[in-house]
Design a protein around this motif. Structure first.
Motif: not given
Ligand code: MG
Ligand code: AMP
Length: 359
Positions: A251-253, A181-183, A295-301
């Motif tokens: 974005t992760s929020g 889900g995070a990537i 971007g997705d991996g790093l926003s959650t990370t």
């Molecule tokens: Mg993510």
């Protein structure tokens, strides 16, 4: 009679003139009006908007192919689809390895990379915990402490064995469960971008539930303006605008998926260490990168690591920028965004770049 004929002739000429004028202007405007299509895939709303001049037929054709592609990704990588490749890996946890498509292998491999980079704050084996909380679904609930402690024992990315030669994946312990889900949405955005480029589309915005890829630029400009969501306001209210071209903005929020229980917000980014939603000073992190999967991996990370550790990690990665928004309305940007970010909401304070600021 003749008089009447002349009158009709004039009216006819007038109609022809108006019709020509209308066709002329509709042709002129054809390229100015973006064409947009929305669908539901990967558990989120997907929107594709193309700003190039395309016939209705070409546009429909491109979107149909994109949606087919997204459906294929979902069929391979969703945990909610019984016979997806990820579900097969999960069902075979502690039993045997499963051979998967190169696409699924690539995404799991990337995911594992971010697990290692964050020392496990990001963990693609978070599945059992995501399932226990059910955040974003109707069965979202506050689990008991005992259940949480028992569940986090099944999270450990070190027990994901990847065999590159055979594209096979093995979860070494039973009850383990992958969750991409995070990537996966970032990966999907990259696939859509590649397809649009292949079709010679030059200017488009791909929006996969907040995972944005900005292809090309706005008419008569050299960039797009992408709004950064205000974490405490309804969708579409922005803290600021980032100016980008051919970049992803992901974005992760805390506002994306959550439920309220006794006036407390429980959001969807979970700590593999505590088993509870990550609690730190951050309300959101937006990452600007070339590839949306990164971007997705790093926003959650970075969200999981918090402002200081997240910013320090980004210092070590080239070509990636970030906008951190804290719960007390401070906005921190990395130095690469100094000239590419405009604050638009006076309730927020733009701090100096992360590097200059004492954290
Ligand atoms: Mg993510
Ligand atoms: P994102 O919106 O990209 O930040 O991803 C959040 C989603 O990733 C959640 O809905 C979960 O499916 C999953 N997830 C939650 N916490 C984590 C974590 N610590 N590491 C990796 N994936 C997570």
């Amino acid at each position: 009679m003749l008089k009447n004929g002349k009158k009709y002739g004039v009216i006819l000429l007038f109609i022809i003139f108006i019709t020509c004028l209308y066709s002329f202007f509709s042709l002129q405007n054809a390229g100015d009006t973006p064409k947009s299509k929305t669908g539901l895939f990967l558990g989120t709303v997907i929107n594709i908007t193309i700003y190039d001049e395309l016939s209705e037929h070409e546009f429909e054709n491109i979107c149909a192919n994109i949606f087919k592609c997204l459906e294929e990704i979902e069929d391979k990588m969703s945990v909610n689809i019984e016979d997806s490749e990820i579900s097969k890996i999960n069902k075979n946890a502690g039993i045997q390895s499963v051979t998967v498509s190169p696409e699924t292998f690539y995404v799991v491999n990337k995911g594992k990379y971010y697990c290692e980079l964050s020392d496990g704050a990001f963990d693609i084996t978070i599945g059992p915990l995501v399932n226990l909380w059910g955040i974003g679904s109707e069965r979202a609930n506050l689990p008991s402490k005992e259940n949480i402690s028992a569940t986090i024992k099944h999270i450990d990315y070190n027990k994901v064995l990847l065999d590159e030669g055979n594209n096979s994946i093995y979860l070494m312990q039973d009850n383990m469960r992958l969750d991409l889900g995070a990537i996966a949405k970032g990966y999907a955005a990259d696939v859509v971008r590649d397809y649009l480029i292949e079709k010679n589309v030059e200017n488009a915005i791909i929006n996969l539930g907040g995972n944005i890829y900005a292809l090309g630029s706005r008419a008569n400009e050299d960039h797009w303006n992408i709004g950064i969501q205000n974490p405490v306001e309804p969708r579409g209210a922005y803290v600021g605008i980032v100016h980008v071209s051919n970049k992803s903005v992901v974005t992760s929020g805390i506002y994306e998926r959550y439920f309220m229980h006794e006036d407390k917000r429980y959001h969807h980014i979970l700590s593999p260490f505590t088993g509870y939603p990550v609690e730190n000073e951050l309300a959101s992190v937006s990452i600007v990168a070339d590839q949306a999967i990164d971007g997705d991996g790093l926003s959650t990370t970075t969200f999981s690591l918090g402002l200081k550790n997240g910013a320090n990690l980004l210092e070590t990665i080239e070509g990636v920028d970030a906008i951190f928004i804290t719960k007390n309305n401070e906005v921190y940007i990395t130095s690469g965004l100094k000239n590419n970010f405009t604050l638009k909401n006076s309730d927020f304070t733009l701090k100096k770049t992360i590097i200059d600021e004492e954290l």
